[in-house]
Enzyme design. Structure first.
Site, mmCIF file in Angstrom:
data_model
loop_
_atom_site.group_PDB
_atom_site.id
_atom_site.type_symbol
_atom_site.label_atom_id
_atom_site.label_comp_id
_atom_site.label_asym_id
_atom_site.label_seq_id
_atom_site.Cartn_x
_atom_site.Cartn_y
_atom_site.Cartn_z
ATOM 1 N N CYS A 167 60.762 46.835 37.397
ATOM 2 C CA CYS A 167 59.727 47.466 36.601
ATOM 3 C C CYS A 167 60.165 47.458 35.142
ATOM 4 O O CYS A 167 61.337 47.706 34.834
ATOM 5 C CB CYS A 167 59.487 48.897 37.079
ATOM 6 S SG CYS A 167 58.354 49.830 36.015
ATOM 7 N N CYS A 198 55.360 54.240 37.927
ATOM 8 C CA CYS A 198 54.999 54.606 36.555
ATOM 9 C C CYS A 198 53.818 53.827 35.993
ATOM 10 O O CYS A 198 53.336 54.144 34.901
ATOM 11 C CB CYS A 198 56.207 54.434 35.640
ATOM 12 S SG CYS A 198 56.647 52.704 35.305
ATOM 13 N N CYS A 224 60.462 51.709 34.238
ATOM 14 C CA CYS A 224 61.284 52.714 34.923
ATOM 15 C C CYS A 224 62.385 52.003 35.696
ATOM 16 O O CYS A 224 62.575 50.792 35.572
ATOM 17 C CB CYS A 224 60.440 53.603 35.836
ATOM 18 S SG CYS A 224 59.813 52.785 37.333
ATOM 19 N N ASP A 277 33.184 42.594 54.134
ATOM 20 C CA ASP A 277 33.176 42.028 52.786
ATOM 21 C C ASP A 277 34.004 40.744 52.774
ATOM 22 O O ASP A 277 35.201 40.767 53.062
ATOM 23 C CB ASP A 277 33.762 43.060 51.822
ATOM 24 C CG ASP A 277 33.773 42.590 50.378
ATOM 25 O OD1 ASP A 277 33.360 41.444 50.112
ATOM 26 O OD2 ASP A 277 34.194 43.375 49.512
ATOM 27 N N CYS A 327 53.840 48.694 38.735
ATOM 28 C CA CYS A 327 54.783 49.605 39.380
ATOM 29 C C CYS A 327 54.054 50.803 39.993
ATOM 30 O O CYS A 327 53.270 51.473 39.301
ATOM 31 C CB CYS A 327 55.804 50.097 38.350
ATOM 32 S SG CYS A 327 56.940 51.355 38.972
#
Length: 415
Positions: A220, A201, A223, A339, A198
């Site tokens: 989530c 949070c 939260c 990369d 999340c």
């Protein structure tokens, strides 16, 4: 519109158009970047001046920007000519060129690089922003995806605009939730690795799968952040609008992801007053986007070109590709990112059973990854060599950005 501009801005517009025309005439490109660069050099406020008085839609996300912008421009085109940047020049230079080349249009649909969304909002003052998705991309130089989500969230907070957002991407939902007005679209999310945590949070994101394995809800675990109820949904090959009306989507572009892109375009166009049944015939007329999805006949082969530049994009490319001889081509130049370790985030298992050829400047990196995935392959030195080894019939080409452009240019030279 240009006659209403200050003298300096009119000079900048003329220079933008002239330089772009020279670039096209000399075969150096479509002129979108160099033309805009010259114009902004003459008048740094040119983008703001050209956007003033227009109704503007911005389209941003890691994947699907160019296609969704093309479809959005087609949908809004019901109302009249639309200024747009169809070849993916999604920085301020490209925006200036797009608007300068269509000075008298009332509407604009502009693709925006996800890092530049704040700048584009400040200058273009959009009526609508479409937020598609956020995933890892160009690991050596791109911002971490949660940082971009924060950037987007700060960008839309307090602005008077409408956001059309993908309800299936937790990062997008968190960013868009700060906007005053949001239309939620169930555009889907096949790649989950960048949204397992999340952004609010730091707790785990929990997904509840449908019986067929497709995630239909997420939340989530720490939260209140959760998938919002979408106003726009996709049912097989039909879009269901906020009023519950079902609209069959018949596209020339392949794959479920492009039906989702079309739904995003319809949701944006609806904010301009365009009804889905008015826009859908125009979406069906889009057959390729900056060379993507185009099928080219060459030496007895029907070659389709697909662009894939990051793990999420490769998943969608595999979904669109047929079981046919397939050329994979990888470079690692500056526009691609230097990369190539992201190749190990891609599951190449869908290619099992296909004849696979590999090419490009970093073909050996790709070969190592395919070997780990137990995919048999043949290395070829060039696109021409690949064609010589393929049987007649359908052939798929999946390439990252500069490799795609090289192959497209080679096909155009033969034409």
């Amino acid at each position: 519109m240009s006659t209403q501009l200050p003298v300096r801005a009119r000079l900048a517009v003329a220079a933008t158009r002239g330089v772009a025309a020279v670039s096209r005439a000399t075969g150096r490109g479509d002129g979108s970047v160099i033309g805009g660069r010259v114009g902004l050099g003459i008048d740094p406020r040119l983008l703001r001046r050209l956007a003033a008085g227009r109704q503007v839609a911005l389209v941003s996300g890691t994947n699907g920007k160019t296609t969704t912008t093309r479809l959005t421009a087609a949908a809004i085109g019901v109302l009249g000519q639309v200024a747009s940047n169809p070849f993916g020049a999604n920085l301020p230079n490209g925006h200036v060129s797009a608007l300068a080349l269509a000075p008298h249009t009332s509407y604009a649909a502009l693709e925006v690089d996800e890092h530049y969304l704040p700048h584009a909002c400040d200058a273009a003052r959009p009526r609508v922003i479409a937020m598609l998705n956020l995933t890892r991309d160009q690991l050596d130089r791109a911002m971490e995806v949660a940082m971009i989500a924060r950037l987007w969230r700060d960008t839309v907070r307090g602005r008077h605009l409408h956001v059309v957002a993908n309800a299936d991407d937790p990062l997008v939902v968190w960013a868009a939730d700060a906007a005053e007005e949001v239309s939620w679209v169930a555009a889907g999310q096949r790649w989950h690795d960048d949204s397992e945590v999340c952004p609010e949070c730091g707790s785990a994101i929990e997904r509840v799968p449908h019986a067929n394995g497709t995630a239909i809800h997420w939340r989530c675990t720490g939260c209140a952040l959760a998938r919002p109820n979408p106003q726009w949904t996709l049912d097989d090959e039909a879009v269901i609008d906020p009023d519950g009306n079902r609209h069959d989507v018949k596209l020339s572009l392949p794959g479920r992801v492009n039906r989702a892109n079309a739904m995003m375009a319809l949701a944006v166009a609806a904010r301009f007053g365009v009804r889905p049944n008015e826009a859908l015939p125009r979406l069906a007329e889009v057959t390729s986007v900056a060379g993507r999805y185009a099928v080219v006949e060459r030496d007895g082969k029907a070659i389709r070109l697909l662009l894939a530049k990051n793990p999420a994009g490769w998943l969608e490319a595999f979904d669109m590709a047929e079981q046919a001889p397939t050329l994979l081509c990888i470079n690692a130049r500056d526009p691609d990112g230097l990369d190539t370790s992201w190749l190990f985030d891609v599951d190449f298992a869908p290619l099992r059973g296909c004849r696979v050829l590999i090419s490009g400047e970093r073909a050996y990196d790709l070969g190592v990854r395919l070997a780990v995935n137990d995919i048999d392959f043949v290395h070829v030195r060039s696109f021409t060599d690949a064609l010589a080894t393929m049987p007649d019939g359908r052939a798929e080409v999946i390439a990252n950005y500069t490799a795609f452009q090289q192959i497209r240019a080679e096909l155009n030279r033969v034409d």
